[in-house]
Design an enzyme around this catalytic site. Structure first.
Site, PDB file in Angstrom:
ATOM      1  N   GLU A 169      13.890 -19.714  47.972  1.00  0.00           N
ATOM      2  CA  GLU A 169      14.751 -18.568  47.634  1.00  0.00           C
ATOM      3  C   GLU A 169      15.244 -17.880  48.903  1.00  0.00           C
ATOM      4  O   GLU A 169      16.386 -17.438  48.976  1.00  0.00           O
ATOM      5  CB  GLU A 169      14.020 -17.575  46.730  1.00  0.00           C
ATOM      6  CG  GLU A 169      13.423 -18.170  45.452  1.00  0.00           C
ATOM      7  CD  GLU A 169      14.371 -19.051  44.648  1.00  0.00           C
ATOM      8  OE1 GLU A 169      15.594 -18.803  44.670  1.00  0.00           O
ATOM      9  OE2 GLU A 169      13.883 -20.010  44.003  1.00  0.00           O
ATOM     10  N   GLU A 199      21.920 -26.101  45.733  1.00  0.00           N
ATOM     11  CA  GLU A 199      20.552 -26.471  45.349  1.00  0.00           C
ATOM     12  C   GLU A 199      20.032 -27.697  46.110  1.00  0.00           C
ATOM     13  O   GLU A 199      18.898 -27.707  46.577  1.00  0.00           O
ATOM     14  CB  GLU A 199      20.444 -26.671  43.841  1.00  0.00           C
ATOM     15  CG  GLU A 199      20.651 -25.387  43.022  1.00  0.00           C
ATOM     16  CD  GLU A 199      19.722 -24.246  43.390  1.00  0.00           C
ATOM     17  OE1 GLU A 199      18.714 -24.475  44.098  1.00  0.00           O
ATOM     18  OE2 GLU A 199      20.003 -23.091  42.988  1.00  0.00           O
TER      19      GLU A 199
HETATM   20  N1  TRP Z   1      18.919 -20.563  41.562  1.00  0.00           N
HETATM   21  C1  TRP Z   1      17.560 -20.637  41.076  1.00  0.00           C
HETATM   22  C2  TRP Z   1      16.823 -21.469  42.090  1.00  0.00           C
HETATM   23  O1  TRP Z   1      16.862 -22.640  42.113  1.00  0.00           O
HETATM   24  C3  TRP Z   1      17.473 -21.282  39.739  1.00  0.00           C
HETATM   25  C4  TRP Z   1      17.293 -20.368  38.578  1.00  0.00           C
HETATM   26  C5  TRP Z   1      16.421 -19.372  38.454  1.00  0.00           C
HETATM   27  C6  TRP Z   1      17.953 -20.437  37.334  1.00  0.00           C
HETATM   28  N2  TRP Z   1      16.486 -18.836  37.209  1.00  0.00           N
HETATM   29  C7  TRP Z   1      17.408 -19.468  36.512  1.00  0.00           C
HETATM   30  C8  TRP Z   1      18.949 -21.251  36.844  1.00  0.00           C
HETATM   31  C9  TRP Z   1      17.837 -19.304  35.209  1.00  0.00           C
HETATM   32  C10 TRP Z   1      19.375 -21.078  35.531  1.00  0.00           C
HETATM   33  C11 TRP Z   1      18.825 -20.111  34.714  1.00  0.00           C
HETATM   34  O2  TRP Z   1      16.265 -20.971  42.994  1.00  0.00           O
HETATM   35 ZN    ZN Z   2      17.617 -22.899  44.233  1.00  0.00          ZN
END
Ligand code: TRP
Ligand code: ZN
Length: 870
Positions: free
Chosen positions: A303, A325
């Site tokens: 993150e 990602e």
């Molecule tokens: N961007 C997040 C990560 O990979 C992924 C994520 C977190 C997410 N919560 C979510 C994607 C809810 C879809 C729905 O770090």
């Molecule tokens: Zn991510």
């Protein structure tokens, strides 16, 4: 009868730049459990000649709309659709204020603004912001946000948080307390977040390379402060590492992390305000395993790294998801590797690819890392986008080398900072920095499927020459050849590394044609050719190497992955032979002897020995078959487990005894050496517990289970007993539950270990556990622990009578409306029905069409079922 309109698909090729920009957003939240009022004022500019502004919005109660101080009139000035708000004939530039209400308490899908466990919390990625207010909810609309949170009862919500810096606080004339936040960095709506609750707060600071001080804050459930220290250290390590390896520093004065108990995924990189599933923050030695700690570090890193790869440079559209990602997983993997267990990490990452990603690529939801068609975006947070995406970035790194790759990163950032970019922008930066043409390489972004390479070697003693012919084929017939980096090792029969002049210094061969020949000269004897060192490409390798060659590789390859993989191939061969012949499983003596030597050799890394002993899962073996012989696989894996337990009994005991002091050494609690020792003790016990009559094993199971200070050891013992159905299992399960009933994250392990027993009784057990007080349908962690774990208990899920399917399907039905994201994750193991025998095919098709006929079927499920039954 309910008529469900089929959700519509969106195509990558249809991308069109937005007709409007929203430069600033001023949000006011009047927080209330069931009726939160949102007042959203936007400065909007027209970008083309589109007359109407169409905003996204779902599950919102519109109160009123004001345009430049004029209250708009419904139907005349605007129209409310089921998922949109259209404002007619807007001027070139205007201020728009939308007032609406939402019900956070009723939000069990955990998308948008929800209230659970006393906390208000938001999750906007991918398309959740439209459940908070009407907006252009797409990642290429970047705005500067100011957010004010109002609450009636300050004592109940002492912490009111949003992105950026806290700029002001106060009390309204009506007595509401408020806090205002301002985020100076323009961002897409999916990175927006608000949190309100009562937490314990852990604070620290970090000084950036340029000498700026950043305040670091962790907000955790009351009473859990002592479990947040490790995550704080991991955050500081991440910040330091990104400066040192990528030259990237943090950009705000404050970085907040909130740990919440109800969360669909791992964590979310909202700008300056990460929201985490509490299982990736909270950890102490008594309640968390070493793997839990390692996961905390990885997710904290992930993150944090998004701040540059995701937030500063975001995605133009959701088809580009892997841009952020894949790259961020690659960065996270490199961070973890640089913390000291590179080889172990790499092997674990490869296991994920082979068991889960190859499976996805072979099934009905197969998609390229940059998909072309999407119905429900939440379905694309996949092992393909994330892990294969990271493998594709890793291949670039392998082809270019660290220095040139980093030059490409600098170029990518210089050209795209503050923008919404595409995968092509990334590739272009890499091309410019390297001077290489990546046109063929780009096919990794557009073609799904797992290529398979075949290797043939031919040695001429007279010419002292080795000729290697490598070909590639794809499981997707329409695919054009890939550009595949194949890192290789050449070993003499005695195991010495060879470096003939034709082998590039980085040992990477580049396969670009359907078939290619490589020659190596000056070789006095036939060498052993070992391709795909470090798993240099996400491909299958169809290998026809002799037992002797494999044994040479297991003993002498420089690359730990190659050594591990050779042992895996030996296991796999034994399993396949047993299945083909329907007879008893036999292991080569040389393999058993080699494992004995590794177990008793005090010099080899115990973590790697533990991984060598890790046999393929049923799911992993199944992924190697076009038509899956479920019960034969189950039998063969059971025999393999028992054969190793019997064949290595003495050495397993010896190894456990040898590593026990290090595993329990208080001083070295979280050192690499101690972690490795515990890995091996757990692995040994995992086999030994199959020897149910052994007193020596019984005693060690008890001793390890009593090692209260280490959850790694306690749970390792419990798992060994439960999975082997040892007579200690029941007692230990009861004791464990008794000791940990107050801690849901620990009870998740207790649920999962029972759901993964490779025995027919697991179905009834899981069913029974859904009624246990440790289980909760509304919490995704509980559902994943019990039901997602069960869904990977391969032979039990695929029981011939369909009982496993029935269990899973009833859970999916139950979650369809309550939490479609979670329901959809449970569905995946049922989609690939074409690969099973007739009876199972029929059963699976039946349950899938039953689901399809459900009223109010969620789009998440609809998309997967349609793909599967098509
Ligand atoms: N961007 C997040 C990560 O990979 C992924 C994520 C977190 C997410 N919560 C979510 C994607 C809810 C879809 C729905 O770090
Ligand atoms: Zn991510």
């Amino acid at each position: 009868m309910t008529v469900t309109t089929a959700p519509t698909a969106r195509y990558r090729k249809d991308y069109k730049a937005p007709s409007f920009s929203i430069d600033t957003v001023d949000l006011h939240f009047y927080l209330d459990d069931t009726c939160t009022r949102v007042v959203n004022t936007m400065q909007v500019q027209k970008r083309d000649d589109e007359p109407d502004l169409v905003l996204d919005g779902e599950q919102l109660q519109l109160v009123q709309v004001t345009l430049d101080d004029r209250l708009l009139v419904a139907e005349q000035d605007y129209k409310v659709g089921r998922k949109s708000l259209t404002i007619y004939n807007v001027p070139a530039q205007f201020s728009l204020t939308i007032e609406n209400t939402i019900n956070p308490s009723a939000n069990t899908a955990l998308e948008g603004l929800y209230k659970s466990a006393g906390v208000f919390c938001s999750q906007c990625e991918a398309e959740g912001f439209r459940r908070i207010t009407y907006f252009l909810d797409r990642p290429d609309v970047l705005s500067v946000y100011t957010t004010t949170l109002y609450v009636a009862n300050k004592e109940e919500y002492p912490h009111l948080l949003s992105n950026g810096n806290k700029v002001d606080t106060g009390t309204t004339a009506e007595g509401l307390s408020w806090v205002r936040w301002h985020d100076p960095y323009p961002k897409p709506s999916y990175l927006f977040a608000v949190v309100a609750g009562d937490f314990d707060l852990l604070e620290d600071t970090y000084t950036t390379a340029e000498g700026r001080q950043v305040l670091l804050q962790f907000f955790v459930d009351k009473g859990n402060l002592n479990k947040a220290y490790f995550a704080m250290e991991a955050l500081k390590n991440s910040m330091r590492w990104d400066e040192q390896r990528f030259g990237l520093s943090y950009d705000l004065d404050i970085y907040m992390v909130v740990a919440v108990d109800f969360f669909n995924m791992g964590a979310m990189e909202n700008k300056g305000l990460n929201v985490f599933n509490s299982k990736f923050v909270l950890a102490d030695e008594a309640s968390a395993t070493d793997q839990d700690f390692i996961n905390v570090e990885a997710v904290i890193g992930h993150e944090y790294f998004h701040n540059w790869t995701g937030n500063r440079i975001t995605c133009r559209d959701w088809f580009q998801l892997s841009l952020k990602e894949g790259l961020t997983v690659f960065r996270e993997q490199e961070f973890s590797a640089d913390q000291g267990m590179r080889a172990v990490n790499r092997i674990q990452d490869v296991r994920i690819m082979r068991t889960h990603q190859f499976e996805e690529d072979a099934g009905p939801m197969a998609h390229a890392i940059r998909p072309d068609i999407v119905v429900e975006m939440n379905n694309f947070y996949t092992v393909t986008i994330y892990n294969k995406g990271a493998e594709v970035v890793r291949m670039l790194h392998t082809l270019l080398g660290e220095q040139t790759f980093q030059a490409g990163m600098r170029r990518y950032i210089a050209d795209n900072d503050g923008k919404a970019a595409t995968c092509n922008d990334f590739l272009q930066a890499m091309e410019q920095a390297s001077g290489r043409n990546l046109n063929q390489f780009k096919r990794w972004y557009s073609q799904a499927g797992t290529p398979e390479i075949s290797v043939q070697t031919d040695y001429s003693r007279r010419q002292r020459k080795l000729t290697v012919t490598i070909s590639q084929a794809s499981d997707k017939p329409a695919n054009a050849p890939f550009h595949i980096p194949i890192q290789v090792e050449l070993l003499s029969q005695q195991g010495e590394p060879l470096h003939p002049p034709e082998l590039p210094v980085n040992s990477v061969l580049e396969l670009t044609e359907p078939e290619q020949t490589f020659t190596f000269t000056g070789l006095k004897e036939a060498p052993v050719f070992a391709p795909l060192a470090n798993f240099s490409a996400p491909v299958k390798c169809n290998d026809t190497r002799s037992l002797d060659e494999l044994i040479t590789i297991t003993r002498f390859a420089q690359d730990a992955f190659l050594r591990w993989d050779a042992v895996q191939q030996l296991y796999s061969q034994a399993v396949h032979e047993a299945i083909a012949q329907g007879g008893a499983l036999t292991l080569p003596n040389a393999l058993i002897d080699g494992l004995k030597a590794s177990l008793t050799d005090g010099n080899s890394d115990p973590a790697l020995v533990a991984l060598l002993l890790q046999i393929p899962s049923e799911e992993g073996v199944a992924a190697e078959f076009k038509y899956v012989p479920v019960s034969a696989i189950h039998r063969a894996i059971t025999e393999l487990h028992e054969a190793l337990a019997r064949g290595l009994y003495t050495e397993l005991l010896q190894a456990w005894d040898m590593h026990w002091p290090q595993a329990t050494d208080k001083q070295a609690a979280f050192s690499k050496e101690a972690i490795a020792a515990r890995m091996l003790c757990n692995t040994c016990l995992g086999y030994l517990a199959a020897m149910t009559d052994s007193e020596a094993v019984h005693e060690r199971l008890q001793r390890q289970f009593a090692a209260e200070q280490s959850m790694t050891l306690v749970f390792g013992a419990l798992q060994a007993a439960v999975h082997n159905q040892h007579r200690l299992a029941e007692v230990q399960l009861a004791q464990f539950a008794n000791r940990w009933q107050h801690d849901p994250l620990v009870m998740d392990k207790w649920l999962a270990v029972q759901a993964t027993v490779r025995h027919a009784s697991s179905i009834a057990k899981v069913h029974e556990l859904t009624e246990h007080s440790a289980f909760d349908w509304s919490n995704p962690n509980r559902v994943y622990a019990l039901l997602a774990s069960f869904s990977h208990n391969f032979a039990q899920l695929h029981q011939a009578d369909g009982a496993g399917y029935a269990l899973l399907v009833s859970a999916i039905k139950r979650l369809n409306t309550a939490n479609p994201q979670v329901a959809s994750r449970l569905l995946s193991p049922l989609l690939n029905w074409r690969r099973f025998n007739d009876a199972r095919q029929g059963l699976l098709q039946q349950v899938l069409s039953d689901l399809r006929n459900m009223p109010d079927l969620a789009p998440d499920l609809f998309e997967k079922i349609e793909q599967s039954l098509r």
